[in-house]
Design a protein around this motif. Structure first.
Motif, PDB file in Angstrom:
ATOM      1  N   ARG A  72       0.972  -1.271   0.108  1.00  6.71           N
ATOM      2  CA  ARG A  72      -0.013  -0.086  -0.057  1.00  6.71           C
ATOM      3  C   ARG A  72       0.862   1.258   0.031  1.00  6.71           C
ATOM      4  N   GLN A  73       1.966   1.320   0.834  1.00  2.36           N
ATOM      5  CA  GLN A  73       2.658   2.426   0.620  1.00  2.36           C
ATOM      6  C   GLN A  73       3.442   2.779  -0.522  1.00  2.36           C
ATOM      7  N   PHE A  74       3.507   1.884  -1.545  1.00  2.00           N
ATOM      8  CA  PHE A  74       4.143   2.221  -2.852  1.00  2.00           C
ATOM      9  C   PHE A  74       2.897   2.476  -4.023  1.00  2.00           C
ATOM     10  N   SER A  75       1.661   2.504  -3.370  1.00  3.29           N
ATOM     11  CA  SER A  75       0.448   2.679  -4.118  1.00  3.29           C
ATOM     12  C   SER A  75       0.145   1.508  -5.301  1.00  3.29           C
ATOM     13  N   THR A  76       0.333   0.344  -4.408  1.00  3.08           N
ATOM     14  CA  THR A  76       0.102  -0.902  -5.181  1.00  3.08           C
ATOM     15  C   THR A  76      -0.710  -1.873  -4.380  1.00  3.08           C
ATOM     16  N   ALA A  77      -1.009  -3.005  -5.070  1.00  2.60           N
ATOM     17  CA  ALA A  77      -1.938  -3.805  -4.268  1.00  2.60           C
ATOM     18  C   ALA A  77      -2.035  -5.231  -4.890  1.00  2.60           C
ATOM     19  N   PRO A  78      -2.424  -6.167  -4.433  1.00  2.00           N
ATOM     20  CA  PRO A  78      -2.185  -7.535  -5.256  1.00  2.00           C
ATOM     21  C   PRO A  78      -3.638  -7.886  -5.812  1.00  2.00           C
ATOM     22  N   LEU A  79      -3.410  -8.228  -7.315  1.00  2.00           N
ATOM     23  CA  LEU A  79      -4.305  -8.535  -7.782  1.00  2.00           C
ATOM     24  C   LEU A  79      -5.365  -9.774  -7.442  1.00  2.00           C
ATOM     25  N   TRP A  80      -4.742 -10.819  -7.006  1.00  2.00           N
ATOM     26  CA  TRP A  80      -5.427 -11.958  -6.521  1.00  2.00           C
ATOM     27  C   TRP A  80      -6.353 -11.910  -5.507  1.00  2.00           C
ATOM     28  N   THR A  81      -6.527 -10.815  -4.822  1.00  2.00           N
ATOM     29  CA  THR A  81      -7.448 -10.679  -3.784  1.00  2.00           C
ATOM     30  C   THR A  81      -8.899 -10.227  -4.221  1.00  2.00           C
ATOM     31  N   VAL A  82      -8.566  -9.644  -5.355  1.00  2.00           N
ATOM     32  CA  VAL A  82     -10.011  -8.743  -6.099  1.00  2.00           C
ATOM     33  C   VAL A  82     -10.294  -9.174  -7.383  1.00  2.00           C
ATOM     34  N   LEU A  83      -9.350 -10.123  -7.984  1.00  2.00           N
ATOM     35  CA  LEU A  83      -9.577 -10.706  -9.373  1.00  2.00           C
ATOM     36  C   LEU A  83     -10.986 -10.996  -9.893  1.00  2.00           C
TER      37      LEU A  83
END
Ligand code: 1HN
Length: 352
Positions: free
Chosen positions: A22-33
């Motif tokens: 989150r601190q790099f303005s990123t997130a895992p795709l696999w939790t929302v795919l």
């Protein structure tokens, strides 16, 4: 079982990892795919009907409370209950009921959102588009294409109300909105009254000396007189579609395509006793009842309608029209975002 026993620490490690992403303005795709790739469209907009009987007093009350000078446009917007109060009936389409009183002017402006007007009541107020005026009557469809200068004025003795339809939510979603005011309140009239009707309402005979350039219909006003006559004439010998009855698309006489690049408009006659079949389409539609009574099943909702009501059919909801007017046809007007879906290769339909 070994992996399950390890899972608490793995779960903690994952959670910590998500936190760090989150601190790099990123997130895992696999939790929302799964929520991104839904098997079918999942519109937040819900099937809904706005009843004229309920809204009419509020539309006219606005006439006592605010003038067109202050309001720019005096409109009661139709806000889909699924869209958190947004100025939207669906993710792509906006609609509202606009009132203009005798003697009033709605000043000249232009914007990149395109608009249609469908006249609900009143006679003889005008809309001007790029120097041409048309006098409007109930059931008329008037176009104000993207980036055309437009103003309205009511020089008649009665109030006029129309349904505005715009591609506003779409244009804002793609960050393409521009807006300008004209230097004067009323734009100069540079063409004969209903100039485009004489040139383009014939459809099969068009002026050869005028190349209308532009991606929208050159016809300003599709009058109800002509639309109604065309539907009646066609319905005398044709039952039309099992889904829509006798349905006509308002077209650009130069191309045979939709009236606007983002919105298509239709008029339909449901014959007496018509009970349509259900169908889904990957488009948003807004219907307005011109005449008659009936209901439309949209998903698991039954929307009972009568003249001057407006209702919406969100994308992929099964939709079925029934005419309950005793022994009489019912007439519906509608506009959709179908040209957008078609242009992008996203249009689908399926019988239920
Ligand atoms: C607009 O320009 C009109 O010209 C009506 O009558 C409704 C809603 C949102 C943005 C612009 C008009 C509108 C609008």
């Amino acid at each position: 079982m070994a992996t399950v026993q390890q899972s608490p620490s793995r779960a903690q490690a994952l959670e910590a990892y998500y936190q760090e992403l989150r601190q790099f303005s990123t997130a895992p795709l696999w939790t929302v795919l799964k929520s991104l790739l839904t098997p079918t469209p999942q519109p937040r907009a819900v099937p809904f009907i706005w009843r004229w009987r309920e809204l009419r007093p509020y539309v006219y009350r606005a006439g006592e409370l605010i003038g067109t000078e202050e309001a720019e446009r005096r409109v009661v917007m139709l806000c889909n209950p699924g869209l958190d109060g947004a100025a939207a009936v669906t993710n792509t389409l906006y609609a509202g009921l606009q009132l203009i009183l005798p003697g009033e002017i709605a000043r000249t402006h232009r914007h990149t959102a395109a608009a249609i007007r469908f006249i609900v009541e009143g006679h003889g107020a005008y809309t001007a588009v790029d120097g041409e005026r048309t006098l409007m009557n109930p059931g008329d469809l008037v176009l104000t294409p993207n980036w055309t200068w437009h103003d309205h004025g009511n020089e008649s003795a009665e109030p006029m109300v129309w349904l505005d339809g715009l591609d506003l939510p779409l244009v804002n979603a793609i960050d393409a909105m521009f807006f300008e005011e004209y230097p004067q309140t009323v734009q100069p009239v540079t063409k004969a009254l209903d100039d485009s009707r004489r040139k383009y309402a014939q459809g099969t005979l068009l002026p050869a000396y005028e190349r209308h350039l532009g991606h929208y219909s050159p016809l300003l006003n599709y009058t109800w007189e002509r639309t109604h006559a065309a539907l009646i004439e066609l319905a005398a010998h044709d039952t039309g579609s099992p889904y829509d009855g006798v349905v006509l698309e308002y077209v650009n006489p130069r191309t045979g395509g939709p009236v606007l690049p983002t919105m298509a408009c239709y008029a339909q006659l449901l014959p007496p006793g018509f009970e349509g079949q259900a169908r889904r389409r990957s488009i948003s539609a807004i219907f307005h009842v011109v005449e008659g009574e009936g209901y439309t099943e949209v998903g698991n909702q039954r929307l009972d309608w009568q003249a001057k009501d407006t209702f919406c059919v969100p994308s992929w909801a099964p939709c079925r029209h029934v005419n309950t007017s005793s022994g009489k046809p019912a007439f519906l007007f509608s506009f959709t975002d179908a040209p957008v879906l078609q242009a992008l290769g996203l249009y689908r339909e399926a019988a239920e």
